[in-house]
Design a protein around this motif. Structure first.
Motif, PDB file in Angstrom:
ATOM      1  N   THR A 133       0.841  -1.207   0.000  1.00  0.00           N
ATOM      2  CA  THR A 133       0.000   0.000   0.000  1.00  0.00           C
ATOM      3  C   THR A 133       0.875   1.256   0.000  1.00  0.00           C
ATOM      4  O   THR A 133       0.375   2.348  -0.265  1.00  0.00           O
ATOM      5  CB  THR A 133      -0.928   0.032   1.225  1.00  0.00           C
ATOM      6  N   ARG A 134       2.145   1.108   0.302  1.00  0.00           N
ATOM      7  CA  ARG A 134       3.072   2.241   0.258  1.00  0.00           C
ATOM      8  C   ARG A 134       3.573   2.443  -1.173  1.00  0.00           C
ATOM      9  O   ARG A 134       3.653   1.481  -1.952  1.00  0.00           O
ATOM     10  CB  ARG A 134       4.263   1.983   1.179  1.00  0.00           C
ATOM     11  N   PRO A 135       3.902   3.667  -1.563  1.00  0.00           N
ATOM     12  CA  PRO A 135       4.444   3.900  -2.912  1.00  0.00           C
ATOM     13  C   PRO A 135       5.711   3.066  -3.136  1.00  0.00           C
ATOM     14  O   PRO A 135       6.590   3.023  -2.272  1.00  0.00           O
ATOM     15  CB  PRO A 135       4.764   5.401  -2.897  1.00  0.00           C
ATOM     16  N   HIS A 136       5.762   2.394  -4.267  1.00  0.00           N
ATOM     17  CA  HIS A 136       6.908   1.540  -4.545  1.00  0.00           C
ATOM     18  C   HIS A 136       7.111   1.388  -6.048  1.00  0.00           C
ATOM     19  O   HIS A 136       6.191   1.560  -6.844  1.00  0.00           O
ATOM     20  CB  HIS A 136       6.716   0.160  -3.909  1.00  0.00           C
ATOM     21  N   SER A 137       8.323   1.051  -6.401  1.00  0.00           N
ATOM     22  CA  SER A 137       8.654   0.662  -7.768  1.00  0.00           C
ATOM     23  C   SER A 137       8.846  -0.852  -7.791  1.00  0.00           C
ATOM     24  O   SER A 137       8.795  -1.507  -6.751  1.00  0.00           O
ATOM     25  CB  SER A 137       9.935   1.379  -8.227  1.00  0.00           C
ATOM     26  N   TRP A 138       9.047  -1.385  -8.998  1.00  0.00           N
ATOM     27  CA  TRP A 138       9.344  -2.815  -9.120  1.00  0.00           C
ATOM     28  C   TRP A 138      10.706  -2.957  -9.794  1.00  0.00           C
ATOM     29  O   TRP A 138      10.943  -2.412 -10.855  1.00  0.00           O
ATOM     30  CB  TRP A 138       8.274  -3.540  -9.943  1.00  0.00           C
ATOM     31  N   ARG A 139      11.604  -3.673  -9.130  1.00  0.00           N
ATOM     32  CA  ARG A 139      12.954  -3.880  -9.637  1.00  0.00           C
ATOM     33  C   ARG A 139      13.145  -5.316 -10.121  1.00  0.00           C
ATOM     34  O   ARG A 139      12.515  -6.248  -9.623  1.00  0.00           O
ATOM     35  CB  ARG A 139      13.991  -3.573  -8.555  1.00  0.00           C
ATOM     36  N   LEU A 140      14.038  -5.448 -11.079  1.00  0.00           N
ATOM     37  CA  LEU A 140      14.422  -6.760 -11.586  1.00  0.00           C
ATOM     38  C   LEU A 140      15.554  -7.307 -10.728  1.00  0.00           C
ATOM     39  O   LEU A 140      16.566  -6.628 -10.515  1.00  0.00           O
ATOM     40  CB  LEU A 140      14.887  -6.641 -13.042  1.00  0.00           C
ATOM     41  N   ASP A 141      15.385  -8.504 -10.232  1.00  0.00           N
ATOM     42  CA  ASP A 141      16.471  -9.166  -9.508  1.00  0.00           C
ATOM     43  C   ASP A 141      17.485  -9.627 -10.554  1.00  0.00           C
ATOM     44  O   ASP A 141      17.321 -10.672 -11.188  1.00  0.00           O
ATOM     45  CB  ASP A 141      15.925 -10.355  -8.708  1.00  0.00           C
ATOM     46  N   MET A 142      18.512  -8.814 -10.747  1.00  0.00           N
ATOM     47  CA  MET A 142      19.426  -9.030 -11.870  1.00  0.00           C
ATOM     48  C   MET A 142      20.163 -10.360 -11.785  1.00  0.00           C
ATOM     49  O   MET A 142      20.326 -11.061 -12.796  1.00  0.00           O
ATOM     50  CB  MET A 142      20.416  -7.871 -11.953  1.00  0.00           C
ATOM     51  N   ALA A 143      20.603 -10.738 -10.606  1.00  0.00           N
ATOM     52  CA  ALA A 143      21.351 -11.992 -10.475  1.00  0.00           C
ATOM     53  C   ALA A 143      20.492 -13.182 -10.894  1.00  0.00           C
ATOM     54  O   ALA A 143      20.946 -14.079 -11.619  1.00  0.00           O
ATOM     55  CB  ALA A 143      21.844 -12.159  -9.044  1.00  0.00           C
ATOM     56  N   LYS A 144      19.238 -13.205 -10.450  1.00  0.00           N
ATOM     57  CA  LYS A 144      18.345 -14.298 -10.842  1.00  0.00           C
ATOM     58  C   LYS A 144      18.055 -14.278 -12.334  1.00  0.00           C
ATOM     59  O   LYS A 144      17.985 -15.325 -12.981  1.00  0.00           O
ATOM     60  CB  LYS A 144      17.030 -14.197 -10.063  1.00  0.00           C
ATOM     61  N   ALA A 145      17.882 -13.073 -12.884  1.00  0.00           N
ATOM     62  CA  ALA A 145      17.554 -12.955 -14.310  1.00  0.00           C
ATOM     63  C   ALA A 145      18.708 -13.436 -15.179  1.00  0.00           C
ATOM     64  O   ALA A 145      18.506 -14.169 -16.156  1.00  0.00           O
ATOM     65  CB  ALA A 145      17.209 -11.502 -14.630  1.00  0.00           C
ATOM     66  N   VAL A 146      19.912 -13.022 -14.845  1.00  0.00           N
ATOM     67  CA  VAL A 146      21.088 -13.431 -15.623  1.00  0.00           C
ATOM     68  C   VAL A 146      21.304 -14.933 -15.515  1.00  0.00           C
ATOM     69  O   VAL A 146      21.660 -15.601 -16.504  1.00  0.00           O
ATOM     70  CB  VAL A 146      22.328 -12.650 -15.144  1.00  0.00           C
ATOM     71  N   ALA A 147      21.071 -15.482 -14.348  1.00  0.00           N
ATOM     72  CA  ALA A 147      21.217 -16.930 -14.176  1.00  0.00           C
ATOM     73  C   ALA A 147      20.213 -17.684 -15.033  1.00  0.00           C
ATOM     74  O   ALA A 147      20.502 -18.788 -15.518  1.00  0.00           O
ATOM     75  CB  ALA A 147      21.049 -17.301 -12.703  1.00  0.00           C
ATOM     76  N   ARG A 148      19.054 -17.097 -15.229  1.00  0.00           N
ATOM     77  CA  ARG A 148      18.004 -17.759 -16.002  1.00  0.00           C
ATOM     78  C   ARG A 148      18.331 -17.796 -17.496  1.00  0.00           C
ATOM     79  O   ARG A 148      18.014 -18.770 -18.182  1.00  0.00           O
ATOM     80  CB  ARG A 148      16.673 -17.044 -15.767  1.00  0.00           C
ATOM     81  N   THR A 149      18.951 -16.735 -18.022  1.00  0.00           N
ATOM     82  CA  THR A 149      19.187 -16.648 -19.466  1.00  0.00           C
ATOM     83  C   THR A 149      20.549 -17.163 -19.887  1.00  0.00           C
ATOM     84  O   THR A 149      20.724 -17.632 -21.020  1.00  0.00           O
ATOM     85  CB  THR A 149      19.065 -15.199 -19.955  1.00  0.00           C
ATOM     86  N   GLY A 150      21.547 -17.069 -19.024  1.00  0.00           N
ATOM     87  CA  GLY A 150      22.904 -17.398 -19.439  1.00  0.00           C
ATOM     88  C   GLY A 150      23.485 -16.292 -20.300  1.00  0.00           C
ATOM     89  O   GLY A 150      22.963 -15.177 -20.360  1.00  0.00           O
ATOM     90  N   ALA A 151      24.575 -16.599 -21.004  1.00  0.00           N
ATOM     91  CA  ALA A 151      25.285 -15.610 -21.812  1.00  0.00           C
ATOM     92  C   ALA A 151      24.439 -15.182 -23.003  1.00  0.00           C
ATOM     93  O   ALA A 151      23.760 -16.004 -23.639  1.00  0.00           O
ATOM     94  CB  ALA A 151      26.622 -16.177 -22.277  1.00  0.00           C
ATOM     95  N   LEU A 152      24.494 -13.879 -23.316  1.00  0.00           N
ATOM     96  CA  LEU A 152      23.735 -13.315 -24.427  1.00  0.00           C
ATOM     97  C   LEU A 152      24.626 -12.379 -25.236  1.00  0.00           C
ATOM     98  O   LEU A 152      25.591 -11.816 -24.705  1.00  0.00           O
ATOM     99  CB  LEU A 152      22.524 -12.525 -23.912  1.00  0.00           C
ATOM    100  N   THR A 153      24.294 -12.212 -26.504  1.00  0.00           N
ATOM    101  CA  THR A 153      24.991 -11.248 -27.350  1.00  0.00           C
ATOM    102  C   THR A 153      23.975 -10.446 -28.146  1.00  0.00           C
ATOM    103  O   THR A 153      22.802 -10.816 -28.245  1.00  0.00           O
ATOM    104  CB  THR A 153      25.954 -11.931 -28.337  1.00  0.00           C
ATOM    105  N   TRP A 154      24.425  -9.335 -28.691  1.00  0.00           N
ATOM    106  CA  TRP A 154      23.625  -8.562 -29.637  1.00  0.00           C
ATOM    107  C   TRP A 154      24.575  -7.951 -30.655  1.00  0.00           C
ATOM    108  O   TRP A 154      25.798  -7.964 -30.478  1.00  0.00           O
ATOM    109  CB  TRP A 154      22.781  -7.508 -28.932  1.00  0.00           C
ATOM    110  N   HIS A 155      24.044  -7.451 -31.762  1.00  0.00           N
ATOM    111  CA  HIS A 155      24.891  -6.947 -32.844  1.00  0.00           C
ATOM    112  C   HIS A 155      24.641  -5.475 -33.096  1.00  0.00           C
ATOM    113  O   HIS A 155      23.496  -5.028 -33.214  1.00  0.00           O
ATOM    114  CB  HIS A 155      24.659  -7.734 -34.142  1.00  0.00           C
ATOM    115  N   ASP A 156      25.724  -4.724 -33.163  1.00  0.00           N
ATOM    116  CA  ASP A 156      25.665  -3.299 -33.465  1.00  0.00           C
ATOM    117  C   ASP A 156      26.428  -3.045 -34.760  1.00  0.00           C
ATOM    118  O   ASP A 156      27.509  -3.618 -34.977  1.00  0.00           O
ATOM    119  CB  ASP A 156      26.288  -2.501 -32.315  1.00  0.00           C
TER     120      ASP A 156
END
Length: 280
Positions: A133-156
Motif C-alpha cells: 500500500t506504500r508507494p513503490h517501484s518494481w525492480r528486476l532481480d538481476m542476479a536471478k535474471a542473468v542466471a536464467r538466461t545465461g550468456a547473451l549477445t547482440w549486434h551493433d
C-alpha cells in the motif's frame, strides 16, 4: 528482411538539433532499404509529457521533410502490454518491490557505480511481507535474471557482436512509482510489438542495450539489429540535451531556417558552426 525503423522522442520539451540528426538517421536508413519509418511518442511520464510538445514534434518532423509511413503510436495507449510483461516477469520470481528514494540510494556508501551512476545496493531485495500500500517501484532481480538466461549477445552496426553485460546495471527499475513502466521495459516491449527490425539511436543509449537484450531473452522477444550513431555536441563540447538548453528546432524554424535544407546538410555531415560530433 523488411526494414522497419522508428524515432521515439518523449514529449517533455521541444526537439533540438540532436533529435533532428537521430530522426534523420533512422528515416534515411529505412528509406535507403525501401523500408518503413515509424514515429513513437514515449509519453508515459504523466508529470512531464505535454500535448503541445506532441504537436511540436509533428511540426518539426514535417519541417525537416521526414515522412512517416503510419500515424504515430503513443506509449500511453499501450499500458496493457507493459503490465502483461511485468506479470510474466513477476510469475518467474524476478521482480521485487522497492520503497527506496533516490536520496536513500545516494546515501548508501556501499553502492557501486554502473553505466548510469550508483547501482542499487539491494536494500529491499528479500523483504518479507512488504507493505504494497506504500508507494513503490518494481525492480528486476538481476542476479536471478542473468542466471536464467545465461550468456547473451547482440549486434551493433558499428561495434559488431557485443557480449551483453546487463549485470553492470544492477537491479534496474522496470515499473516506477510514478509511471507504469520504465524506459527499459517499455522500449523493449514496443520494439518487439511494432516489428522494429533495426533500432537506430544515439550512442548515449548503447549501454542500455545490455538490459534490453536481457529483457528480450526473458520475455521471448526478437532481437533487432542495432546502430548507435554519434551524437551532436554544442560549442561547450557537451552532447545536446533538453536539460542543457540546446537550441530548439522550433527556434530555427521561426528564425526562417529551411528545414529540408538543414536535413540535406546533416546528411552530408555538415553541422552548424560551433557544433560537432561525439561518440557518447
Amino acid at each position: 528482411m523488411n526494414i522497419h525503423t522508428r524515432f521515439a522522442p518523449s514529449p517533455t520539451g521541444r526537439l533540438h538539433l540532436g533529435h533532428a540528426y537521430s530522426a534523420l538517421q533512422a528515416h534515411d536508413f529505412a528509406r535507403g532499404a525501401g523500408g518503413r519509418f515509424t514515429l513513437r511518442i514515449e509519453d508515459i511520464d504523466g508529470t512531464r509529457s505535454r500535448p503541445e510538445h506532441v504537436a511540436a514534434i509533428l511540426a518539426d518532423l514535417d519541417w525537416l521533410g521526414l515522412i512517416r509511413d503510419e500515424p504515430p503510436t503513443f506509449q500511453s495507449q499501450r499500458l496493457g502490454l507493459y503490465q502483461d510483461a511485468l506479470d510474466r516477469l513477476r510469475a518467474m520470481g524476478l521482480l521485487y518491490p522497492c520503497f527506496c528514494t533516490r536520496a536513500d540510494i545516494a546515501a548508501s556508501l556501499s553502492a557501486p557505480h554502473g553505466p548510469d551512476g550508483p547501482l542499487y545496493p539491494g536494500t529491499c531485495r528479500g523483504l518479507v511481507d512488504p507493505d504494497l500500500t506504500r508507494p513503490h517501484s518494481w525492480r528486476l532481480d538481476m542476479a536471478k535474471a542473468v542466471a536464467r538466461t545465461g550468456a547473451l549477445t547482440w549486434h551493433d552496426a558499428e561495434a559488431g557482436t557485443v557480449d551483453a553485460d546487463p549485470a553492470s546495471h544492477g537491479d534496474v527499475i522496470l515499473a516506477r512509482k510514478d509511471a507504469p513502466a520504465s524506459y527499459h521495459l517499455a522500449v523493449t516491449v514496443d520494439d518487439a510489438a511494432q516489428g522494429i527490425s533495426h533500432v537506430v539511436r544515439g550512442a548515449d543509449l548503447f549501454a542500455a542495450t545490455h538490459v534490453h537484450r536481457l529483457l528480450q531473452a526473458l520475455l521471448d522477444l526478437p532481437t533487432p539489429e542495432y546502430r548507435h550513431h554519434a551524437l551532436l555536441a554544442g560549442p561547450d563540447g557537451q552532447r545536446l540535451a533538453k536539460r542543457h538548453g540546446a537550441p530548439t528546432l522550433e527556434s530555427l524554424r521561426l528564425a526562417g531556417e529551411d528545414g529540408r535544407a538543414l536535413s540535406d546538410r546533416l546528411r552530408k555531415g555538415e553541422v552548424p558552426i560551433g557544433f560537432g560530433q561525439i561518440e557518447a
